[in-house]
Write a protein that holds these residues in place. Structure first.
Motif, short mmCIF file in Angstrom:
data_model
loop_
_atom_site.label_atom_id
_atom_site.label_comp_id
_atom_site.label_asym_id
_atom_site.label_seq_id
_atom_site.Cartn_x
_atom_site.Cartn_y
_atom_site.Cartn_z
N LEU A 69 -60.95 9.07 -39.78
CA LEU A 69 -61.90 9.29 -40.75
C LEU A 69 -61.50 8.28 -41.93
CD1 LEU A 69 -62.75 12.85 -40.82
CD2 LEU A 69 -64.43 11.22 -40.11
N ARG A 70 -60.35 8.53 -42.31
CA ARG A 70 -59.64 7.34 -43.43
C ARG A 70 -59.84 5.95 -42.92
NH1 ARG A 70 -54.43 5.51 -44.10
NH2 ARG A 70 -53.74 4.97 -46.09
N GLU A 71 -59.56 5.74 -41.50
CA GLU A 71 -59.51 4.46 -41.02
C GLU A 71 -61.08 3.90 -40.98
OE1 GLU A 71 -57.44 1.20 -39.95
OE2 GLU A 71 -56.58 3.06 -40.51
N ARG A 72 -62.11 4.54 -40.95
CA ARG A 72 -63.57 4.28 -40.80
C ARG A 72 -63.88 3.81 -42.27
NH1 ARG A 72 -65.83 9.14 -37.59
NH2 ARG A 72 -67.65 8.82 -39.05
N GLY A 73 -63.33 4.54 -43.35
CA GLY A 73 -63.51 4.02 -44.57
C GLY A 73 -64.54 4.82 -45.38
N VAL A 74 -65.39 3.99 -46.29
CA VAL A 74 -65.90 4.69 -47.22
C VAL A 74 -67.23 5.59 -46.80
CG1 VAL A 74 -67.72 3.86 -49.03
CG2 VAL A 74 -65.91 2.39 -48.48
N GLY A 75 -67.69 5.73 -45.56
CA GLY A 75 -68.83 6.52 -45.44
C GLY A 75 -68.14 7.97 -45.11
N THR A 76 -67.06 8.25 -45.04
CA THR A 76 -66.32 9.46 -44.53
C THR A 76 -65.80 10.18 -45.54
OG1 THR A 76 -64.23 8.36 -44.11
CG2 THR A 76 -65.82 8.33 -42.35
N GLU A 77 -65.98 9.92 -46.55
CA GLU A 77 -65.34 10.84 -47.81
C GLU A 77 -65.77 12.13 -47.81
OE1 GLU A 77 -66.94 7.75 -48.81
OE2 GLU A 77 -65.64 6.68 -49.72
N MET A 78 -67.02 12.55 -47.75
CA MET A 78 -67.53 14.08 -47.87
C MET A 78 -66.82 14.75 -46.56
SD MET A 78 -69.10 14.51 -50.13
CE MET A 78 -70.11 16.12 -49.95
N GLU A 79 -66.83 14.29 -45.37
CA GLU A 79 -66.05 14.88 -44.37
C GLU A 79 -64.63 15.08 -44.56
OE1 GLU A 79 -66.03 14.63 -39.40
OE2 GLU A 79 -67.09 13.23 -40.44
N ARG A 80 -64.04 14.01 -44.94
CA ARG A 80 -62.54 14.15 -45.38
C ARG A 80 -62.44 15.24 -46.35
NH1 ARG A 80 -60.61 8.60 -46.98
NH2 ARG A 80 -62.53 7.80 -46.98
N ARG A 81 -63.28 15.26 -47.66
CA ARG A 81 -63.27 16.31 -48.41
C ARG A 81 -63.38 17.52 -48.20
NH1 ARG A 81 -66.98 17.04 -54.06
NH2 ARG A 81 -66.24 18.89 -54.44
#
Length: 144
Positions: A69-81
């Motif tokens: 998810l981190r590698e995919r970048g900006v659109g994944t912040e909510m999922e990472r959180r």
């Protein structure tokens, strides 16, 4: 920085660094002119974060998901959180269980320190159990 220096600075072995690279936890390192790995110092922050996740018991498969998810970048912040919030809750529950276990251990240890009478009353060897002679049991079983 070369893999040996990264190993020394991160506390991981070179083997672990290569393994993390191979499975996708670490990005592939750039190579220098002699094809040796050449890491940017910023990788140390990511490695430290991975170490915290590992220390708190996050399984590698979840760490891999987070890294992807981190590698995919900006659109994944909510999922990472959300992942981190769920993991934090598991860590809190585990910490509470450990705290309760520490209380039990502390109580038991306190029972052994300076309370000789308690040890005499409760922690002595149990009395030896005496067995009845074999003939007595057999006779009773036959109804004599």
């Amino acid at each position: 920085m070369k893999i040996g220096e990264l190993a020394k600075r991160s506390g991981l072995s070179a083997h672990t660094i290569r393994y993390y690279e191979r499975i996708g936890l670490l990005p592939y390192a750039d190579r220098d002119q002699s094809s040796q790995r050449d890491y940017d110092a910023s990788i140390l922050i990511w490695i430290e974060f991975l170490g915290r996740l590992r220390t708190t018991g996050m399984p590698i498969r979840e760490m891999l998901r987070y890294a992807a998810l981190r590698e995919r970048g900006v659109g994944t912040e909510m999922e990472r959180r959300e992942m981190l919030e769920q993991h934090r809750e598991r860590v809190r529950i585990h910490a509470a269980e450990l705290q309760a276990s520490l209380l039990v251990l502390d109580t038991k240890i306190a029972g052994y320190s300076g309370q000789e009478q308690r040890m005499k009353d409760y922690d002595t060897q149990p009395p030896e159990r005496r067995r009845k002679p074999a003939g007595t049991r057999a006779a009773r079983a036959r109804g004599y």
